[in-house]
Design an enzyme around this catalytic site. Sequence first.
Site, PDB file in Angstrom:
ATOM      1  N   LYS A 279       0.842  -1.195   0.000  1.00 34.72           N
ATOM      2  CA  LYS A 279       0.000   0.000   0.000  1.00 34.72           C
ATOM      3  C   LYS A 279       0.880   1.249   0.000  1.00 34.72           C
ATOM      4  O   LYS A 279       2.018   1.201   0.479  1.00 34.72           O
ATOM      5  CB  LYS A 279      -0.861   0.018   1.271  1.00 34.72           C
ATOM      6  CG  LYS A 279      -2.018  -0.960   1.263  1.00 34.72           C
ATOM      7  CD  LYS A 279      -2.855  -0.827   2.508  1.00 34.72           C
ATOM      8  CE  LYS A 279      -4.019  -1.793   2.515  1.00 34.72           C
ATOM      9  NZ  LYS A 279      -5.015  -1.532   1.453  1.00 34.72           N
ATOM     10  N   ARG A 353     -10.502 -11.441   1.547  1.00 35.50           N
ATOM     11  CA  ARG A 353     -11.337 -12.492   0.955  1.00 35.50           C
ATOM     12  C   ARG A 353     -10.630 -13.840   0.966  1.00 35.50           C
ATOM     13  O   ARG A 353     -11.279 -14.881   1.004  1.00 35.50           O
ATOM     14  CB  ARG A 353     -11.760 -12.069  -0.465  1.00 35.50           C
ATOM     15  CG  ARG A 353     -10.624 -11.855  -1.405  1.00 35.50           C
ATOM     16  CD  ARG A 353     -11.003 -11.023  -2.628  1.00 35.50           C
ATOM     17  NE  ARG A 353     -11.042  -9.595  -2.351  1.00 35.50           N
ATOM     18  CZ  ARG A 353     -11.398  -8.671  -3.244  1.00 35.50           C
ATOM     19  NH1 ARG A 353     -11.756  -9.033  -4.467  1.00 35.50           N
ATOM     20  NH2 ARG A 353     -11.397  -7.397  -2.914  1.00 35.50           N
TER      21      ARG A 353
HETATM   22  N1  BES Z   1      -8.286  -3.695   4.186  1.00 35.68           N
HETATM   23  C1  BES Z   1      -8.392  -3.269   2.851  1.00 35.68           C
HETATM   24  C2  BES Z   1      -9.681  -2.502   2.570  1.00 35.68           C
HETATM   25  C3  BES Z   1      -9.741  -1.090   3.075  1.00 35.68           C
HETATM   26  C4  BES Z   1      -9.052  -0.077   2.425  1.00 35.68           C
HETATM   27  C5  BES Z   1     -10.524  -0.782   4.154  1.00 35.68           C
HETATM   28  C6  BES Z   1      -9.140   1.214   2.884  1.00 35.68           C
HETATM   29  C7  BES Z   1     -10.619   0.520   4.600  1.00 35.68           C
HETATM   30  C8  BES Z   1      -9.925   1.517   3.960  1.00 35.68           C
HETATM   31  C9  BES Z   1      -8.376  -4.466   1.920  1.00 35.68           C
HETATM   32  O1  BES Z   1      -7.608  -5.537   2.332  1.00 35.68           O
HETATM   33  C10 BES Z   1      -7.820  -3.997   0.628  1.00 35.68           C
HETATM   34  O2  BES Z   1      -6.677  -3.630   0.599  1.00 35.68           O
HETATM   35  N2  BES Z   1      -8.631  -4.010  -0.412  1.00 35.68           N
HETATM   36  C11 BES Z   1      -8.235  -3.558  -1.692  1.00 35.68           C
HETATM   37  C12 BES Z   1      -8.790  -4.527  -2.699  1.00 35.68           C
HETATM   38  C13 BES Z   1      -8.275  -4.286  -4.097  1.00 35.68           C
HETATM   39  C14 BES Z   1      -6.816  -4.645  -4.163  1.00 35.68           C
HETATM   40  C15 BES Z   1      -9.073  -5.133  -5.043  1.00 35.68           C
HETATM   41  C16 BES Z   1      -8.795  -2.155  -1.897  1.00 35.68           C
HETATM   42  O3  BES Z   1      -9.926  -1.909  -1.497  1.00 35.68           O
HETATM   43  O4  BES Z   1      -8.074  -1.325  -2.420  1.00 35.68           O
HETATM   44 MN    MN Z   2      -5.591  -5.357   1.700  1.00 34.16          MN
END
Ligand code: BES
Ligand code: MN
Length: 498
Positions: A279, A353
């Site tokens: 990230k 997931r």
């Molecule tokens: N934990 C995150 C989702 C999230 C992001 C929650 C920001 C709250 C605030 C999750 O694991 C994630 O990183 N999801 C990705 C999925 C994508 C790579 C398809 C996302 O939402 O960017």
């Molecule tokens: Mn994630």
Amino acid sequence: MEYFSTTTGAARRSCGCLIVGVYMNGKLGIAAADIDAASGGLLSKLIKQGDLSGSIGDCNILPDIDGVRAQRVAIVGLGAKAQFDVRAYRRAIAAATRAIKSSKSKDVVNYLSLEEAGDASLYYRVRYSIESIGNELYSFTQMKSARKKAHTSIRKIGHAVATRAQAAQAARAAEHADAIVGGMSLCRDLGNLPGNVCTPSYLARTAQQMAKQHKNLSARALNETEMKRHKMGALLSVTAGTREPAKLIVMQYKGKPRAKPIVLVGKGVTFDSGGISLKPGAAMDEMKFDMCGAASVIGAMETVAKLQLPINLTVLVPTVENMPGSAATKPGDIVTSMSGQTIEVLNTDAEGRLILCDALTYAKRFNPQLVVDVATLTGACVIALGHHRTAVMSQSDTLAREVLDAGISADDRAWQLPIAEEYSKQLQSNFADFANIGGRDAGAITAACFLAKFADGINWAHLDIAGTAWLSGAKKGASGRPVPLLSELCLIHAGAIK
Ligand code: BES
Ligand code: MN
Ligand code: ZN
């Protein structure tokens, strides 16, 4: 905290502090009118002078009013009478609590429970009141070196009821609300703890300590060796890059012999760096909240076990730390889930997931009557619904409706998004059965479609709490949501709300 109800009029009630309200345009609430009469028109005079406001959220504390037994009276603005709904009711009580909490009051009696608030019954007015006060009194100080104890002197909370017959309803509401506040506080504590303290092992120990504190509750945690034996290849792929051992926590509460359990599954990523699909740095600290799904189902378990509800409840928490490293799963890797389905991991940041899918497969062995998973799953959910509504997705509109209704009555609202074949197609993979991401469009929905592939044959709903589980900015911290919604679902199944 102790709770009581009273039918005594406001002016004659002795206590540390009363809460009464005035509406916009100077109209007095029921108890405020009583105080006004007993004090020779003090409140009317102050309103006329412009020294008392009916604006929602304003609060003034008046000590030692002549003709009034209470030591103090908190007079809170209720806004326009025609718009006085549950939200306004809760905002007013929260404002009063903020004003009172640093006063020396030991006991507080809230007279706003006499006011009509939307269509909330007395039971819900008392419940919302205690939940609002409890959440306002919550503080998280365990990581401060000074270890300051919560600085409130409030020990007893009372509610005004119109008739003696309502006392039983108020008592039941207080019992439920107190357990919900306890569940929310536990949820918030776990969420607020940093990733270096609240690890998967920490969550497992927390569950085991809870089991010692409550009757009819057991807890155990599968380790990685046991996960391998169960062929949980998706779950294990997420933990490959970290030195923290992953756990699959299993909590079982048995309050009703031979009944099929409700199963709650909570995403427990104790820190989500994104893994190899790292990230960006901005606000990355907030990814310590990526275990708020786990915290909320553990919180709901705390509520249910405290109340010893006549239901069976199983809580499953797959919990891992998602880190990059030389052993970490790489984009393009293909893993085999416990269900036998293969998954192409196109993005290691779509890890929630991957741990949930194996937990859903594992949930089937409990022969559940319903399964609800709760997860901070997608940033896309925050884009879709913001921070006010949890997303609910289910192939069963009946179950989705049940969740939505529980959210309404608990005042912890959700909003339904669809699950459908058209979206599911976005997950197609050239190499495996499907991929773990479905592109930018409808990201919250394609995540649910992914999970749906592991939920056939079960009565299942998915809650995406990415927007509702915590607050950012100056008020950064876990919200305790959706513990009220989940607790409500359990209370309804237990037949505890009449
Ligand atoms: N934990 C995150 C989702 C999230 C992001 C929650 C920001 C709250 C605030 C999750 O694991 C994630 O990183 N999801 C990705 C999925 C994508 C790579 C398809 C996302 O939402 O960017
Ligand atoms: Mn994630
Ligand atoms: Zn995540």
